[in-house]
Scaffold this active site. Sequence first.
Site, PDB file in Angstrom:
ATOM      1  N   ALA A  97       0.835  -1.212   0.000  1.00  0.00           N
ATOM      2  CA  ALA A  97       0.000   0.000   0.000  1.00  0.00           C
ATOM      3  C   ALA A  97       0.864   1.254   0.000  1.00  0.00           C
ATOM      4  O   ALA A  97       1.757   1.412   0.828  1.00  0.00           O
ATOM      5  CB  ALA A  97      -0.924   0.002   1.216  1.00  0.00           C
ATOM      6  N   THR A 101      11.088   0.786  -3.884  1.00  0.00           N
ATOM      7  CA  THR A 101      11.384   1.195  -5.265  1.00  0.00           C
ATOM      8  C   THR A 101      12.865   1.528  -5.471  1.00  0.00           C
ATOM      9  O   THR A 101      13.566   1.914  -4.515  1.00  0.00           O
ATOM     10  CB  THR A 101      10.528   2.440  -5.608  1.00  0.00           C
ATOM     11  OG1 THR A 101      11.005   3.032  -6.794  1.00  0.00           O
ATOM     12  CG2 THR A 101      10.599   3.505  -4.512  1.00  0.00           C
ATOM     13  N   ASP A 102      13.298   1.444  -6.719  1.00  0.00           N
ATOM     14  CA  ASP A 102      14.668   1.861  -7.050  1.00  0.00           C
ATOM     15  C   ASP A 102      14.834   3.382  -6.945  1.00  0.00           C
ATOM     16  O   ASP A 102      15.949   3.889  -6.899  1.00  0.00           O
ATOM     17  CB  ASP A 102      15.062   1.380  -8.463  1.00  0.00           C
ATOM     18  CG  ASP A 102      14.134   1.860  -9.580  1.00  0.00           C
ATOM     19  OD1 ASP A 102      13.134   2.554  -9.292  1.00  0.00           O
ATOM     20  OD2 ASP A 102      14.412   1.532 -10.756  1.00  0.00           O
ATOM     21  N   GLU A 103      13.699   4.102  -6.903  1.00  0.00           N
ATOM     22  CA  GLU A 103      13.786   5.568  -6.935  1.00  0.00           C
ATOM     23  C   GLU A 103      14.417   6.146  -5.667  1.00  0.00           C
ATOM     24  O   GLU A 103      14.846   7.299  -5.656  1.00  0.00           O
ATOM     25  CB  GLU A 103      12.401   6.181  -7.191  1.00  0.00           C
ATOM     26  CG  GLU A 103      11.816   5.693  -8.499  1.00  0.00           C
ATOM     27  CD  GLU A 103      10.582   6.438  -8.959  1.00  0.00           C
ATOM     28  OE1 GLU A 103      10.451   7.625  -8.656  1.00  0.00           O
ATOM     29  OE2 GLU A 103       9.752   5.802  -9.625  1.00  0.00           O
ATOM     30  N   TYR A 120       7.644  11.591  -3.662  1.00  0.00           N
ATOM     31  CA  TYR A 120       7.340  10.151  -3.644  1.00  0.00           C
ATOM     32  C   TYR A 120       8.541   9.341  -3.168  1.00  0.00           C
ATOM     33  O   TYR A 120       8.447   8.564  -2.211  1.00  0.00           O
ATOM     34  CB  TYR A 120       6.911   9.686  -5.049  1.00  0.00           C
ATOM     35  CG  TYR A 120       6.944   8.177  -5.208  1.00  0.00           C
ATOM     36  CD1 TYR A 120       6.076   7.352  -4.496  1.00  0.00           C
ATOM     37  CD2 TYR A 120       7.861   7.561  -6.072  1.00  0.00           C
ATOM     38  CE1 TYR A 120       6.111   5.967  -4.636  1.00  0.00           C
ATOM     39  CE2 TYR A 120       7.904   6.179  -6.219  1.00  0.00           C
ATOM     40  CZ  TYR A 120       7.021   5.384  -5.501  1.00  0.00           C
ATOM     41  OH  TYR A 120       7.081   4.011  -5.632  1.00  0.00           O
ATOM     42  N   LYS A 139       9.136   7.040   0.247  1.00  0.00           N
ATOM     43  CA  LYS A 139       9.462   5.603   0.221  1.00  0.00           C
ATOM     44  C   LYS A 139      10.797   5.359   0.934  1.00  0.00           C
ATOM     45  O   LYS A 139      10.960   4.368   1.653  1.00  0.00           O
ATOM     46  CB  LYS A 139       9.536   5.082  -1.226  1.00  0.00           C
ATOM     47  CG  LYS A 139       8.219   5.029  -1.960  1.00  0.00           C
ATOM     48  CD  LYS A 139       7.196   4.078  -1.359  1.00  0.00           C
ATOM     49  CE  LYS A 139       7.566   2.620  -1.531  1.00  0.00           C
ATOM     50  NZ  LYS A 139       6.464   1.722  -1.060  1.00  0.00           N
ATOM     51  N   ASP A 193       9.037  18.828 -19.507  1.00  0.00           N
ATOM     52  CA  ASP A 193       9.575  17.792 -18.614  1.00  0.00           C
ATOM     53  C   ASP A 193       9.035  17.931 -17.190  1.00  0.00           C
ATOM     54  O   ASP A 193       8.663  19.029 -16.758  1.00  0.00           O
ATOM     55  CB  ASP A 193      11.104  17.893 -18.591  1.00  0.00           C
ATOM     56  CG  ASP A 193      11.756  16.549 -18.304  1.00  0.00           C
ATOM     57  OD1 ASP A 193      11.038  15.568 -18.043  1.00  0.00           O
ATOM     58  OD2 ASP A 193      13.003  16.487 -18.354  1.00  0.00           O
TER      59      ASP A 193
HETATM   60  N1  NAD Z   1       4.523   0.404 -10.046  1.00  0.00           N
HETATM   61  C1  NAD Z   1       5.853   0.323 -10.040  1.00  0.00           C
HETATM   62  O1  NAD Z   1       6.476   0.371 -11.103  1.00  0.00           O
HETATM   63  C2  NAD Z   1       6.605   0.123  -8.750  1.00  0.00           C
HETATM   64  C3  NAD Z   1       7.983  -0.123  -8.807  1.00  0.00           C
HETATM   65  C4  NAD Z   1       8.672  -0.348  -7.615  1.00  0.00           C
HETATM   66  C5  NAD Z   1       8.005  -0.327  -6.404  1.00  0.00           C
HETATM   67  N2  NAD Z   1       6.663  -0.065  -6.384  1.00  0.00           N
HETATM   68  C6  NAD Z   1       5.989  -0.072  -5.072  1.00  0.00           C
HETATM   69  O2  NAD Z   1       5.065  -1.139  -5.115  1.00  0.00           O
HETATM   70  C7  NAD Z   1       3.933  -0.821  -4.324  1.00  0.00           C
HETATM   71  C8  NAD Z   1       2.674  -0.985  -5.150  1.00  0.00           C
HETATM   72  O3  NAD Z   1       2.755  -0.129  -6.281  1.00  0.00           O
HETATM   73  P1  NAD Z   1       1.547  -0.072  -7.343  1.00  0.00           P
HETATM   74  O4  NAD Z   1       2.135   0.406  -8.609  1.00  0.00           O
HETATM   75  O5  NAD Z   1       0.797  -1.329  -7.306  1.00  0.00           O
HETATM   76  O6  NAD Z   1       0.674   1.103  -6.714  1.00  0.00           O
HETATM   77  P2  NAD Z   1      -0.853   1.467  -6.969  1.00  0.00           P
HETATM   78  O7  NAD Z   1      -0.921   2.942  -6.826  1.00  0.00           O
HETATM   79  O8  NAD Z   1      -1.360   0.823  -8.204  1.00  0.00           O
HETATM   80  O9  NAD Z   1      -1.626   0.772  -5.748  1.00  0.00           O
HETATM   81  C9  NAD Z   1      -1.518   1.237  -4.424  1.00  0.00           C
HETATM   82  C10 NAD Z   1      -2.628   0.606  -3.628  1.00  0.00           C
HETATM   83  O10 NAD Z   1      -2.492   1.035  -2.256  1.00  0.00           O
HETATM   84  C11 NAD Z   1      -3.777   1.417  -1.784  1.00  0.00           C
HETATM   85  N3  NAD Z   1      -3.611   2.413  -0.730  1.00  0.00           N
HETATM   86  C12 NAD Z   1      -3.138   3.674  -0.856  1.00  0.00           C
HETATM   87  N4  NAD Z   1      -3.140   4.305   0.330  1.00  0.00           N
HETATM   88  C13 NAD Z   1      -3.601   3.405   1.233  1.00  0.00           C
HETATM   89  C14 NAD Z   1      -3.816   3.449   2.638  1.00  0.00           C
HETATM   90  N5  NAD Z   1      -3.556   4.564   3.345  1.00  0.00           N
HETATM   91  N6  NAD Z   1      -4.293   2.353   3.251  1.00  0.00           N
HETATM   92  C15 NAD Z   1      -4.571   1.234   2.548  1.00  0.00           C
HETATM   93  N7  NAD Z   1      -4.402   1.133   1.218  1.00  0.00           N
HETATM   94  C16 NAD Z   1      -3.911   2.207   0.559  1.00  0.00           C
HETATM   95  C17 NAD Z   1      -4.493   1.973  -3.005  1.00  0.00           C
HETATM   96  O11 NAD Z   1      -5.901   1.981  -2.826  1.00  0.00           O
HETATM   97  C18 NAD Z   1      -4.036   1.010  -4.080  1.00  0.00           C
HETATM   98  O12 NAD Z   1      -4.857  -0.125  -4.143  1.00  0.00           O
HETATM   99  C19 NAD Z   1       4.146   0.602  -3.820  1.00  0.00           C
HETATM  100  O13 NAD Z   1       4.637   0.528  -2.505  1.00  0.00           O
HETATM  101  C20 NAD Z   1       5.183   1.168  -4.763  1.00  0.00           C
HETATM  102  O14 NAD Z   1       5.966   2.136  -4.113  1.00  0.00           O
HETATM  103  C21 NAD Z   1       5.946   0.164  -7.535  1.00  0.00           C
END
Ligand code: NAD
Length: 349
Positions: A89, A139-141, A165, A169, A299
Amino acid sequence: MKQTGTVLVTGGCGFIGSNFIRFLFERTGFSGNVVNLDKLTYAGRPENVADIQSEYCDRYHFLCGDIADRAFVENIFHKFEIRIVVHFAAESHVDRSISGSAPFMETNILGTWTLLEAARMAWGDHADPETFRFHHVSTDEVFGQLMGDDPGFTETTPYDPRSPYSASKASSDHLVRAWYHTYGLPVTISNCSNNYGPYQFPEKLIPVVILNALNKKPIPIYGDGKNIRDWLYVEDHCEAICRILESGIPGETYNIGGNCELANIDLVHAICGIMDELSPVAVNSAFGSYRELISFVTDRPGHDRRYAMDTGKIQRELNWEAVTGIEDGLTRTVEWYMKNQNWVNAVRS
Ligand SMILES: NC(=O)c1ccc[n+]([C@@H]2O[C@H](COP(=O)([O-])OP(=O)(O)OC[C@H]3O[C@@H](n4cnc5c(N)ncnc54)[C@H](O)[C@@H]3O)[C@@H](O)[C@H]2O)c1
């Protein structure tokens, strides 16, 4: 994953979380239960897990709530005897963090702190790592940006987040590590590169490109299009997390990536090429290829130039590496969005 018992997945209605729950039930030997705690923000979609809800109704429980709501979260640990947490989340979109950072701090930092404390209260200090596990998805960020031919980020690269962001993280990663060192909470962390695949909310680059192309709208690319990202098919990410849950060492961090660096402009050309094959533009159309819809836009402030991951540690120690090639993964993704227009309409409404 062989673990039984109840797994708490946070953010399981989002892009990666929903893919992870599906992967866990359908592609591993997992025989336990899943509790999905999701606040259903704009990015959290019940549609993403509708199939799971009907197929595994006896082993899958959805709870709508906020990870930062301490009493609610503590009650979940108690009521469902949670033994494993997989924490997805988050507020996850960099552009939104620039225009309004508050939810990023509340969810990504305070929410993670709340979960860590709830786990500690339920499991006790120095909980048995054979029984309990808190896996934090990051994340890698957090590592900042690379320039030129810099080597990829390793697990020991110093943190240098450059957006609200990535700073939120990075903060959450530090909290998770602190709870390991201070309270002996059995944690693992993974830092992953850009994911793509089904169910990604249509604000991120790849679904935007596919859906704008299908609707014959301009395909926006930031700046000169030369920002480089490493791309990983979402199922490969799910597999890596399962491998960490099974064999990862408590307290350790694992970098996950696709070993597939691409400049944004090259990625967009690749998607347009696949779409020209799968859904050719009509002969009497004003343009001949989806590539002609590409439009460069101003950008993003502080736009990181390049990310790349050194995934040597997870390859050596857990025998994991990405298996889905970019052409295959992109084709599957384009096909999924083409076949799931109802999903697109629902999430956009
Ligand atoms: N998408 C990417 O490319 C990527 C890459 C590396 C890491 N991540 C990490 O992976 C994780 C998931 O990413 P994603 O792309 O699926 O994100 P997403 O935005 O698609 O999903 C996030 C989910 O978290 C829920 N959420 C948000 N705030 C909340 C809260 N306070 N309580 C409960 N639920 C809550 C949202 O409703 C949603 O379902 C994140 O932690 C992100 O930082 C994502």
